[in-house]
Write a protein that holds these residues in place. Sequence first.
Motif, PDB file in Angstrom:
ATOM      1  N   ALA A 171       0.054  10.786  -4.199  1.00  0.00           N
ATOM      2  CA  ALA A 171      -0.755   9.688  -4.733  1.00  0.00           C
ATOM      3  C   ALA A 171      -0.122   8.350  -4.393  1.00  0.00           C
ATOM      4  O   ALA A 171      -0.820   7.392  -4.009  1.00  0.00           O
ATOM      5  N   LYS A 172       1.180   8.270  -4.498  1.00  0.00           N
ATOM      6  CA  LYS A 172       1.882   7.029  -4.192  1.00  0.00           C
ATOM      7  C   LYS A 172       1.671   6.624  -2.749  1.00  0.00           C
ATOM      8  O   LYS A 172       1.479   5.438  -2.447  1.00  0.00           O
ATOM      9  N   GLU A 173       1.670   7.599  -1.856  1.00  0.00           N
ATOM     10  CA  GLU A 173       1.460   7.297  -0.439  1.00  0.00           C
ATOM     11  C   GLU A 173       0.060   6.754  -0.189  1.00  0.00           C
ATOM     12  O   GLU A 173      -0.119   5.796   0.571  1.00  0.00           O
ATOM     13  N   VAL A 174      -0.933   7.346  -0.843  1.00  0.00           N
ATOM     14  CA  VAL A 174      -2.309   6.872  -0.682  1.00  0.00           C
ATOM     15  C   VAL A 174      -2.431   5.427  -1.149  1.00  0.00           C
ATOM     16  O   VAL A 174      -2.973   4.563  -0.441  1.00  0.00           O
ATOM     17  N   VAL A 175      -1.917   5.140  -2.331  1.00  0.00           N
ATOM     18  CA  VAL A 175      -2.010   3.789  -2.885  1.00  0.00           C
ATOM     19  C   VAL A 175      -1.269   2.791  -1.996  1.00  0.00           C
ATOM     20  O   VAL A 175      -1.772   1.690  -1.715  1.00  0.00           O
ATOM     21  N   ASN A 176      -0.102   3.171  -1.548  1.00  0.00           N
ATOM     22  CA  ASN A 176       0.694   2.288  -0.688  1.00  0.00           C
ATOM     23  C   ASN A 176      -0.040   1.937   0.596  1.00  0.00           C
ATOM     24  O   ASN A 176      -0.066   0.775   1.022  1.00  0.00           O
ATOM     25  N   ARG A 177      -0.649   2.936   1.215  1.00  0.00           N
ATOM     26  CA  ARG A 177      -1.372   2.700   2.474  1.00  0.00           C
ATOM     27  C   ARG A 177      -2.602   1.822   2.261  1.00  0.00           C
ATOM     28  O   ARG A 177      -2.911   0.950   3.083  1.00  0.00           O
ATOM     29  N   VAL A 178      -3.316   2.049   1.163  1.00  0.00           N
ATOM     30  CA  VAL A 178      -4.507   1.246   0.879  1.00  0.00           C
ATOM     31  C   VAL A 178      -4.112  -0.186   0.529  1.00  0.00           C
ATOM     32  O   VAL A 178      -4.759  -1.150   0.936  1.00  0.00           O
ATOM     33  N   ARG A 179      -3.006  -0.333  -0.198  1.00  0.00           N
ATOM     34  CA  ARG A 179      -2.520  -1.664  -0.579  1.00  0.00           C
ATOM     35  C   ARG A 179      -2.249  -2.521   0.660  1.00  0.00           C
ATOM     36  O   ARG A 179      -2.449  -3.751   0.627  1.00  0.00           O
ATOM     37  N   GLU A 180      -1.844  -1.900   1.755  1.00  0.00           N
ATOM     38  CA  GLU A 180      -1.510  -2.632   2.975  1.00  0.00           C
ATOM     39  C   GLU A 180      -2.729  -3.244   3.660  1.00  0.00           C
ATOM     40  O   GLU A 180      -2.586  -4.183   4.440  1.00  0.00           O
ATOM     41  N   VAL A 181      -3.937  -2.721   3.362  1.00  0.00           N
ATOM     42  CA  VAL A 181      -5.110  -3.160   4.125  1.00  0.00           C
ATOM     43  C   VAL A 181      -6.138  -3.947   3.311  1.00  0.00           C
ATOM     44  O   VAL A 181      -7.175  -4.348   3.844  1.00  0.00           O
ATOM     45  N   THR A 182      -5.883  -4.146   2.021  1.00  0.00           N
ATOM     46  CA  THR A 182      -6.865  -4.902   1.233  1.00  0.00           C
ATOM     47  C   THR A 182      -6.196  -5.840   0.243  1.00  0.00           C
ATOM     48  O   THR A 182      -5.139  -5.533  -0.305  1.00  0.00           O
ATOM     49  N   LYS A 183      -6.853  -6.981   0.036  1.00  0.00           N
ATOM     50  CA  LYS A 183      -6.410  -7.938  -0.974  1.00  0.00           C
ATOM     51  C   LYS A 183      -7.208  -7.766  -2.264  1.00  0.00           C
ATOM     52  O   LYS A 183      -6.941  -8.440  -3.254  1.00  0.00           O
ATOM     53  N   LYS A 184      -8.204  -6.892  -2.235  1.00  0.00           N
ATOM     54  CA  LYS A 184      -8.981  -6.624  -3.445  1.00  0.00           C
ATOM     55  C   LYS A 184      -8.085  -5.980  -4.496  1.00  0.00           C
ATOM     56  O   LYS A 184      -7.171  -5.216  -4.169  1.00  0.00           O
ATOM     57  N   PRO A 185      -8.329  -6.259  -5.779  1.00  0.00           N
ATOM     58  CA  PRO A 185      -7.589  -5.540  -6.816  1.00  0.00           C
ATOM     59  C   PRO A 185      -7.845  -4.040  -6.693  1.00  0.00           C
ATOM     60  O   PRO A 185      -8.989  -3.619  -6.440  1.00  0.00           O
ATOM     61  N   ILE A 186      -6.803  -3.247  -6.837  1.00  0.00           N
ATOM     62  CA  ILE A 186      -6.918  -1.787  -6.757  1.00  0.00           C
ATOM     63  C   ILE A 186      -6.672  -1.186  -8.133  1.00  0.00           C
ATOM     64  O   ILE A 186      -5.619  -1.384  -8.725  1.00  0.00           O
ATOM     65  N   MET A 187      -7.667  -0.467  -8.624  1.00  0.00           N
ATOM     66  CA  MET A 187      -7.536   0.286  -9.869  1.00  0.00           C
ATOM     67  C   MET A 187      -7.534   1.767  -9.495  1.00  0.00           C
ATOM     68  O   MET A 187      -8.505   2.269  -8.924  1.00  0.00           O
ATOM     69  N   VAL A 188      -6.455   2.456  -9.785  1.00  0.00           N
ATOM     70  CA  VAL A 188      -6.345   3.865  -9.408  1.00  0.00           C
ATOM     71  C   VAL A 188      -6.841   4.742 -10.554  1.00  0.00           C
ATOM     72  O   VAL A 188      -6.371   4.634 -11.683  1.00  0.00           O
TER      73      VAL A 188
END
Length: 302
Positions: free
Chosen positions: A148-165
Amino acid sequence: MWFSVLNVKFCGVDFKNPVLVASGTFGFGVEYDGIIDITRLGGLITKGLTLNKKEGNEGVRIHEVRGGMLNSIGLQNPGIDEFIEKHLQRMKEFKVPIIVNLGGSSIEDYVKGAEILDKTEIDMIELNISCPNVKEGGMNFGIKSSIAKEVVNRVREVTKKPIMVKLSPNAEDIVDMAVKCVEAGADAISLVNTFKGMAVDIYKRKPVFNNIFAGYSGPAIKPIALRMVYEVSKAVDVPVCGLGGIVDYKDAIEFIMAGAYLIQIGTANFINPRASIEIIEGIEKFMIEQNIKSLDEIRGII
């Protein structure tokens, strides 16, 4: 006058009240237009979207059980491009924050989907990590904290939108999962998704669902979901959105007192299409009666 006391600031987004509708229970909003005044909602969460169109599962998809329901929809959806082309503009007309629930069968799917959504006018991405990881034999991304951490980390790199997991209650350790997601860049956490369950047709002598297992939701899961929201709220330093079995305003207030900033109404929408509006009105009435001037006064009070 009192309606303004329901305002919530969440990840930099202004919500007029804390009541959202959960992914997969409200379509893209238009399905309920005319039944309720959607502009009164705190915000809209889309049905789960994937990079490409999905037809969903075959066979029985929804089965009512004591205390709730089981669903095996299989993330049927039009895909991100078609959503943007045909549905997003209509959702924007409701003038409430729009959160896109994003799923995927590989990390690359999540990343590509987030890249596309980053260029739109949506307000937030709800990362659905309860999806099966095809490359790892079908185990959900939301089971092991490291994945899960890897998924969030990778998505965080490509968007400035707030991410709610959005966390699965089937995780090995849901508190550790939340902490790891925040470490990877999550701006907020929502929980819980459905529990893994099943049902048997005793006359056909076989499972009701083709995939045997399905997602269990509804009033019966509320005490467990509430406990998990409480635990996660105490463990992370980002806001939490609570869901799981909320059917009335008292349930909603319990989640807020347990630490939730926002709450989501899911299965209750099928029982009572006006549930979300009645919950908003109930929270407002409770605050007036109890002389509560702001939700900050009761949030996380226990």
